[in-house]
Write an enzyme that holds these catalytic residues in place. Structure first.
Site, PDB file in Angstrom:
ATOM      1  CG  ASP A  98      37.952  36.026  35.758  1.00  0.00           C
ATOM      2  OD1 ASP A  98      38.939  35.292  35.937  1.00  0.00           O
ATOM      3  OD2 ASP A  98      38.018  37.196  35.363  1.00  0.00           O
ATOM      4  CG  ASP A 199      42.743  35.258  38.503  1.00  0.00           C
ATOM      5  OD1 ASP A 199      42.922  36.335  37.929  1.00  0.00           O
ATOM      6  OD2 ASP A 199      43.115  35.037  39.673  1.00  0.00           O
ATOM      7  CD  GLU A 256      46.186  36.841  34.960  1.00  0.00           C
ATOM      8  OE1 GLU A 256      46.385  38.037  35.129  1.00  0.00           O
ATOM      9  OE2 GLU A 256      45.909  36.077  35.915  1.00  0.00           O
ATOM     10  CG  ASP A 329      44.616  42.805  36.187  1.00  0.00           C
ATOM     11  OD1 ASP A 329      43.980  43.292  37.141  1.00  0.00           O
ATOM     12  OD2 ASP A 329      44.679  41.584  35.974  1.00  0.00           O
TER      13      ASP A 329
HETATM   14  C1  NOJ Z   1      44.720  38.488  38.033  1.00  0.00           C
HETATM   15  C2  NOJ Z   1      43.477  39.322  37.952  1.00  0.00           C
HETATM   16  O1  NOJ Z   1      43.307  39.756  36.632  1.00  0.00           O
HETATM   17  C3  NOJ Z   1      43.660  40.449  38.941  1.00  0.00           C
HETATM   18  O2  NOJ Z   1      42.687  41.452  38.771  1.00  0.00           O
HETATM   19  C4  NOJ Z   1      43.648  39.855  40.313  1.00  0.00           C
HETATM   20  O3  NOJ Z   1      43.904  40.881  41.245  1.00  0.00           O
HETATM   21  C5  NOJ Z   1      44.705  38.757  40.465  1.00  0.00           C
HETATM   22  N1  NOJ Z   1      44.776  37.877  39.324  1.00  0.00           N
HETATM   23  C6  NOJ Z   1      44.426  37.911  41.685  1.00  0.00           C
HETATM   24  O4  NOJ Z   1      43.299  37.107  41.483  1.00  0.00           O
END
Ligand code: NOJ
Length: 556
Positions: A98, A199, A256, A329
């Protein structure tokens, strides 16, 4: 579209904290991932995405990094990470890490130095602004709730954090910082990493017109998305990042990215796009328990179908999207898409299959392959994640009772997907010999990997069959590149599509109704490639699909 090495990706996302503990501290580790590489190879996947394992105080479970070059000791060592990359490689599996570069942890050395000396160069690594009188610089709400600004000591300065206050945002306008980040990315890629999941990447660019927005909640704050998501100029950073790191390494990168406008998709995932592909969540945000859908599940299916097909449509000619339903998430997809009374092998395998045979690459999330479920909590105190508490408090502020707020959190919270992986029916589901960091779902005696591995008719075995089919030599390209042509769109509860490629035609047909459905088809049916029932009733130019039956068949 140019062909790339990663186009045949069948990916598997691991949440390392909850995957497999090997040293008895109750937290999953890199050795645990190595231990299960054979199982993953047996499942058929060829790419693993590991959620963050860098050094971190874990305010946001690793998405707050305090040292980009070191593995956190709770997960293992840098040497073990190298071993994982090598061992995975031997099994034909590439590892993605990540990449979290929108923000660091407030414990990162850079931030510590910035706080110690506001005139040092490190202060310009972050976004620090003067307050507006006695107020923060503006009224932006953080994505996790509360003000996006935190006051610095007894100064009138504030730093920006789009997520928790333990995650200060980096200042991407600073060219020196950008170069430091690119060097770090290259160090990891040079080590043999296959690439990254990236991310919160739509937030790198902030629009610096710090005007207050009209408040949109009882907290007096505003969710000012337009100012910090896909803001004008983001493309410059994304392009530079790609040119200086990913592209020279021919890496697989999954951004993402929320809310890309269809007309911009080519810039993001085209042959020369910033990323290989993206995770876009627009089709995942349904919940059968939501007021909106509770009494009309079939309308939810219609809406889902529209979104899936719209995505297939706008990605066509640009690149490949990432087909997924679950991640760390979201709550578990089985709970989101299937009404409780109808959860069974048939509906679960159907849900998996809807997603699996669309154009694009496939990504699974740990536990999805055995149908892991949400674990409802009886009290808000049983949760652990800051985002959950912020949401809960937000609901109370909006006037919900504690019971209502708990119910809402229980339905939607992302922690459900973070319970430990259920390997077997022994102590702690085989996840740890110690005390698990997060409670194991007690249903592990019924839902676990070992039991399903022995059962040819289990969900796990069905996932293996789906993966094997996607990889079948004569069909693989058709599944990856073939056009998607929706069928039976006038039928309620049917999600059906044809995949066409170089004269081949494959039909994926899913009856999302609990009852039997008759559809005109019979004459066209060729080899049946996969069926979640033993039989397919065909006759008189029709097929009769049982409730939640899903069939993949060649057409003649
Ligand atoms: C997206 C991530 O998937 C999530 O788990 C995280 O809390 C936020 N970005 C902040 O990094």
């Amino acid at each position: 579209m140019l062909k790339k090495w990663w186009h045949n990706t069948i990916g598997y996302q691991i949440y390392p904290k909850s995957f497999q503990d090997t040293n008895g501290d109750g937290i999953g580790d890199i050795r645990g991932v190595i231990r299960h590489l054979d199982d993953l190879q047996d499942l058929g996947i060829n790419v693993i995405w590991l959620c963050p394992i860098y050094k971190s105080p874990m305010v946001d479970h690793g998405y707050d990094i305090s040292d980009y070059d070191r593995i956190d000791p709770m997960f293992g060592t840098n040497e073990e990470m190298e071993e994982l990359i090598l061992e995975a490689d031997k099994r034909g599996i590439k590892i993605l890490m990540d990449l979290v570069v929108n923000h660091t942890s407030d414990q990162h050395e850079w931030f510590q130095k910035a706080m110690a000396d506001p005139d040092s160069e490190y202060a310009d690594y972050y976004i620090i602004k003067e307050g507006d009188g006695n107020n923060p610089p503006n009224n932006w709400r953080s994505i996790f709730g509360g003000s996006a600004w935190e006051k610095i000591g007894d100064t009138n300065k504030y730093y920006l954090h789009l997520f928790t206050k333990g995650q200060p945002d980096l200042n991407w306008e600073n060219p020196k910082l950008r170069e430091i980040i690119y060097d770090m990315v290259n160090r990891w890629l040079d080590m043999g990493l296959g690439g990254f999941r990236i991310d919160a990447i739509s937030h790198l660019k902030k629009n610096f017109a710090y005007v207050n927005q009209p408040a949109d909640g009882p907290d007096g704050l505003a969710s000012a998305w337009d100012y910090f998501r896909n803001a004008k100029g983001l493309n410059v950073f994304l392009n530079e990042l790609n040119e200086k790191t990913f592209k020279p390494h021919n890496a697989l990168t999954i951004g993402e990215v929320d809310d890309v406008r269809p007309e911009e998709l080519g810039e993001f995932i085209g042959d020369d796009g910033y990323f290989s592909t993206i995770f876009d969540f627009c089709h995942t945000q349904f919940h059968v328990k939501d007021k909106e859908w509770k009494d009309r599940p079939l309308e939810m299916i219609r809406e889902l179908r529209e979104r899936l097909f719209a995505k297939q449509d706008y990605a066509k000619g640009h690149g490949l999207m990432c087909n997924f339903t679950d991640n760390h998430d979201t709550s578990r997809s089985v709970e989101r898409f299937i009404p409780e009374a109808y959860i069974s092998f048939y509906s679960e395998s159907l849900l998996a299959s809807v997603n699996f045979f669309l154009r694009g690459i496939v990504f699974l999330y740990q536990g999805q392959e055995i149908g892991m479920r949400d674990y409802q909590k009886k009290s808000i105190n049983e949760f652990l994640d800051l985002a959950t508490f912020n949401n809960y408090n937000g609901y109370l502020l909006k006037g919900m009772t504690e019971e209502e707020a708990l119910e809402k959190v229980n339905n939607e919270c992302r922690e459900h997907s973070r319970t430990p992986m259920q390997w077997n029916d022994r102590k702690n589901a085989g996840f740890t010999e110690g005390t698990p960091w997060f409670e194991v779902n007690p249903n592990y005696r019924r839902i676990n990997y070992e039991t399903q591995k022995k059962d040819e008719n289990s969900l796990l075995s069905y996932y293996k069959k789906m993966i094997a089919l996607r990889k079948r030599e004569d069909l693989e390209e058709a599944f990856i590149y073939g056009d998607t042509i929706p069928r039976y769109e006038d039928q309620d509860g049917i999600i059906a599509y044809e995949r066409r490629y170089e004269g081949k035609r494959i039909l994926a047909i899913h009856n999302c109704n609990a009852r039997e459905i008759r559809l005109p088809l019979g004459d066209e049916i060729g080899e049946i490639l996969l069926n979640n029932y033993e039989k397919l009733n065909v006759g008189d130019g029709n097929v009769v699909l049982s409730g939640f039956q899903s069939v993949i068949t060649k057409l003649i």
